[in-house]
Design a protein around this motif. Structure first.
Motif, PDB file in Angstrom:
ATOM      1  N   MET A   1      89.229  61.068  31.996  1.00 58.68           N
ATOM      2  CA  MET A   1      89.855  62.169  32.707  1.00 58.68           C
ATOM      3  C   MET A   1      88.837  62.774  33.685  1.00 58.68           C
ATOM      4  O   MET A   1      87.689  62.984  33.306  1.00 58.68           O
ATOM      5  CB  MET A   1      90.326  63.234  31.697  1.00 58.68           C
ATOM      6  N   PRO A   2      89.242  63.049  34.913  1.00 59.03           N
ATOM      7  CA  PRO A   2      88.272  63.577  35.893  1.00 59.03           C
ATOM      8  C   PRO A   2      87.830  65.006  35.572  1.00 59.03           C
ATOM      9  O   PRO A   2      88.575  65.802  35.004  1.00 59.03           O
ATOM     10  CB  PRO A   2      89.041  63.533  37.215  1.00 59.03           C
ATOM     11  N   GLN A   3      86.604  65.272  35.952  1.00 55.08           N
ATOM     12  CA  GLN A   3      86.083  66.637  35.812  1.00 55.08           C
ATOM     13  C   GLN A   3      86.314  67.377  37.129  1.00 55.08           C
ATOM     14  O   GLN A   3      85.973  66.879  38.194  1.00 55.08           O
ATOM     15  CB  GLN A   3      84.595  66.621  35.490  1.00 55.08           C
ATOM     16  N   ARG A   4      86.870  68.558  37.035  1.00 62.15           N
ATOM     17  CA  ARG A   4      87.104  69.405  38.206  1.00 62.15           C
ATOM     18  C   ARG A   4      86.071  70.522  38.211  1.00 62.15           C
ATOM     19  O   ARG A   4      85.755  71.089  37.168  1.00 62.15           O
ATOM     20  CB  ARG A   4      88.506  69.981  38.175  1.00 62.15           C
ATOM     21  N   LYS A   5      85.552  70.802  39.402  1.00 58.80           N
ATOM     22  CA  LYS A   5      84.570  71.870  39.585  1.00 58.80           C
ATOM     23  C   LYS A   5      85.211  72.992  40.394  1.00 58.80           C
ATOM     24  O   LYS A   5      85.698  72.761  41.500  1.00 58.80           O
ATOM     25  CB  LYS A   5      83.337  71.353  40.326  1.00 58.80           C
ATOM     26  N   LEU A   6      85.173  74.173  39.831  1.00 57.85           N
ATOM     27  CA  LEU A   6      85.709  75.361  40.494  1.00 57.85           C
ATOM     28  C   LEU A   6      84.561  76.328  40.766  1.00 57.85           C
ATOM     29  O   LEU A   6      83.820  76.689  39.853  1.00 57.85           O
ATOM     30  CB  LEU A   6      86.747  76.045  39.598  1.00 57.85           C
ATOM     31  N   ILE A   7      84.414  76.695  42.026  1.00 56.29           N
ATOM     32  CA  ILE A   7      83.443  77.716  42.418  1.00 56.29           C
ATOM     33  C   ILE A   7      84.253  78.945  42.802  1.00 56.29           C
ATOM     34  O   ILE A   7      85.011  78.913  43.770  1.00 56.29           O
ATOM     35  CB  ILE A   7      82.589  77.260  43.619  1.00 56.29           C
ATOM     36  N   LEU A   8      84.128  79.971  42.024  1.00 53.02           N
ATOM     37  CA  LEU A   8      84.830  81.226  42.283  1.00 53.02           C
ATOM     38  C   LEU A   8      83.787  82.181  42.842  1.00 53.02           C
ATOM     39  O   LEU A   8      82.844  82.549  42.149  1.00 53.02           O
ATOM     40  CB  LEU A   8      85.435  81.750  40.982  1.00 53.02           C
ATOM     41  N   MET A   9      83.943  82.548  44.110  1.00 53.70           N
ATOM     42  CA  MET A   9      82.916  83.347  44.779  1.00 53.70           C
ATOM     43  C   MET A   9      83.514  84.598  45.400  1.00 53.70           C
ATOM     44  O   MET A   9      84.546  84.554  46.055  1.00 53.70           O
ATOM     45  CB  MET A   9      82.226  82.513  45.867  1.00 53.70           C
ATOM     46  N   ARG A  10      82.826  85.705  45.189  1.00 49.39           N
ATOM     47  CA  ARG A  10      83.186  86.951  45.862  1.00 49.39           C
ATOM     48  C   ARG A  10      82.505  86.956  47.226  1.00 49.39           C
ATOM     49  O   ARG A  10      81.376  86.494  47.369  1.00 49.39           O
ATOM     50  CB  ARG A  10      82.723  88.142  45.026  1.00 49.39           C
ATOM     51  N   HIS A  11      83.189  87.469  48.226  1.00 50.05           N
ATOM     52  CA  HIS A  11      82.620  87.540  49.574  1.00 50.05           C
ATOM     53  C   HIS A  11      81.247  88.213  49.544  1.00 50.05           C
ATOM     54  O   HIS A  11      80.935  88.994  48.653  1.00 50.05           O
ATOM     55  CB  HIS A  11      83.549  88.321  50.509  1.00 50.05           C
ATOM     56  N   ALA A  12      80.442  87.919  50.557  1.00 52.65           N
ATOM     57  CA  ALA A  12      79.122  88.533  50.678  1.00 52.65           C
ATOM     58  C   ALA A  12      79.274  90.017  51.025  1.00 52.65           C
ATOM     59  O   ALA A  12      80.362  90.493  51.361  1.00 52.65           O
ATOM     60  CB  ALA A  12      78.309  87.794  51.732  1.00 52.65           C
ATOM     61  N   LYS A  13      78.182  90.739  50.942  1.00 54.11           N
ATOM     62  CA  LYS A  13      78.153  92.197  51.152  1.00 54.11           C
ATOM     63  C   LYS A  13      78.734  92.547  52.527  1.00 54.11           C
ATOM     64  O   LYS A  13      78.336  91.984  53.539  1.00 54.11           O
ATOM     65  CB  LYS A  13      76.714  92.691  51.035  1.00 54.11           C
ATOM     66  N   SER A  14      79.648  93.510  52.533  1.00 55.05           N
ATOM     67  CA  SER A  14      80.319  93.892  53.775  1.00 55.05           C
ATOM     68  C   SER A  14      79.953  95.301  54.206  1.00 55.05           C
ATOM     69  O   SER A  14      79.400  96.086  53.442  1.00 55.05           O
ATOM     70  CB  SER A  14      81.830  93.769  53.614  1.00 55.05           C
ATOM     71  N   SER A  15      80.289  95.585  55.442  1.00 55.02           N
ATOM     72  CA  SER A  15      79.967  96.869  56.052  1.00 55.02           C
ATOM     73  C   SER A  15      81.136  97.844  55.909  1.00 55.02           C
ATOM     74  O   SER A  15      82.298  97.449  55.968  1.00 55.02           O
ATOM     75  CB  SER A  15      79.659  96.669  57.535  1.00 55.02           C
ATOM     76  N   TRP A  16      80.799  99.111  55.750  1.00 55.61           N
ATOM     77  CA  TRP A  16      81.822 100.165  55.708  1.00 55.61           C
ATOM     78  C   TRP A  16      81.798 100.977  56.998  1.00 55.61           C
ATOM     79  O   TRP A  16      82.502 101.962  57.129  1.00 55.61           O
ATOM     80  CB  TRP A  16      81.576 101.076  54.506  1.00 55.61           C
ATOM     81  N   LYS A  17      80.987 100.566  57.967  1.00 58.19           N
ATOM     82  CA  LYS A  17      80.863 101.298  59.227  1.00 58.19           C
ATOM     83  C   LYS A  17      82.013 100.949  60.172  1.00 58.19           C
ATOM     84  O   LYS A  17      82.596  99.883  60.093  1.00 58.19           O
ATOM     85  CB  LYS A  17      79.543 100.961  59.922  1.00 58.19           C
ATOM     86  N   GLY A  18      82.287 101.839  61.092  1.00 57.70           N
ATOM     87  CA  GLY A  18      83.200 101.525  62.180  1.00 57.70           C
ATOM     88  C   GLY A  18      84.634 101.941  61.994  1.00 57.70           C
ATOM     89  O   GLY A  18      85.443 101.750  62.896  1.00 57.70           O
ATOM     90  N   GLY A  19      85.002 102.481  60.845  1.00 57.85           N
ATOM     91  CA  GLY A  19      86.360 102.952  60.634  1.00 57.85           C
ATOM     92  C   GLY A  19      87.427 101.870  60.694  1.00 57.85           C
ATOM     93  O   GLY A  19      88.581 102.142  61.004  1.00 57.85           O
ATOM     94  N   LEU A  20      87.058 100.618  60.402  1.00 58.67           N
ATOM     95  CA  LEU A  20      88.020  99.521  60.421  1.00 58.67           C
ATOM     96  C   LEU A  20      88.857  99.523  59.143  1.00 58.67           C
ATOM     97  O   LEU A  20      88.454 100.089  58.125  1.00 58.67           O
ATOM     98  CB  LEU A  20      87.283  98.183  60.535  1.00 58.67           C
ATOM     99  N   SER A  21      89.995  98.855  59.187  1.00 64.67           N
ATOM    100  CA  SER A  21      90.797  98.698  57.975  1.00 64.67           C
ATOM    101  C   SER A  21      90.005  97.853  56.976  1.00 64.67           C
ATOM    102  O   SER A  21      89.097  97.106  57.358  1.00 64.67           O
ATOM    103  CB  SER A  21      92.123  98.007  58.300  1.00 64.67           C
TER     104      SER A  21
END
Length: 171
Positions: A1-21
């Motif tokens: 049976m094949p082995q499946r690899k799952l990489i679950l990653m949270r996005h990198a650090k984001s900015s809160w500047k600029g008043g964007l949504s």
């Protein structure tokens, strides 16, 4: 049976500047620096993904853009709006769409859903800081059956802060 690899990653650090949504927030300097370090570590560990599925939020797209140059060949990416601020059920639905010949996939998303999904799959409570990648494996014929069996194994966790420290120590 094949082995499946799952990489679950949270996005990198984001900015809160600029008043964007929330959906349009870009990466900050720390996030732009961390994403390629995580990618290089994945490549070094033999965990280069064959496919990437990401939320369509700006910060997940930018995370992948900073990572992709580290992979050869560069895997295709699917932007999936359902992964924006989603969780386990959306991850399962997105994974079920992967072709069965694909044995390794990177899923880029957000908290709190990714932290809850990673914890459920690993069978233990995991904290997912920004840029963290959780590496999991399972023996399964299809991606769909991989999630119904519930026998995922936590292989490793990649933390950008630790990689940044290694990079700083070398130079």
């Amino acid at each position: 049976m094949p082995q499946r690899k799952l990489i679950l990653m949270r996005h990198a650090k984001s900015s809160w500047k600029g008043g964007l949504s929330d959906h349009e927030r870009p990466l900050n300097g720390r996030g732009r620096a961390a994403a390629p370090l995580v990618a290089a570590e994945l490549q070094k560990c033999g965990w280069a993904p064959e496919m990437v599925v990401a939320s369509n939020a700006r910060r997940t797209v930018e995370t992948w853009e900073r990572m992709r140059e580290n992979f050869s060949p560069q895997p295709p990416i699917v932007l999936d709006a359902s992964l924006y601020l989603s969780g386990y059920s959306e991850l399962v639905s997105a994974a079920a769409q992967l072709p069965d010949f694909c044995l390794s996939a990177l899923f880029l998303g957000h908290n709190p859903g990714w932290e809850m999904a990673a914890s459920q799959l690993a069978g233990q409570s995991l904290e997912m800081a920004t840029g963290m990648a959780v590496l999991l494996t399972v023996e399964s014929v299809t991606w769909q059956s991989a999630f119904s069996r519930g026998e995922w194994k936590l292989v490793s966790i990649i933390r950008p802060r630790e990689l940044d420290q290694e990079h700083t120590d070398i130079h």
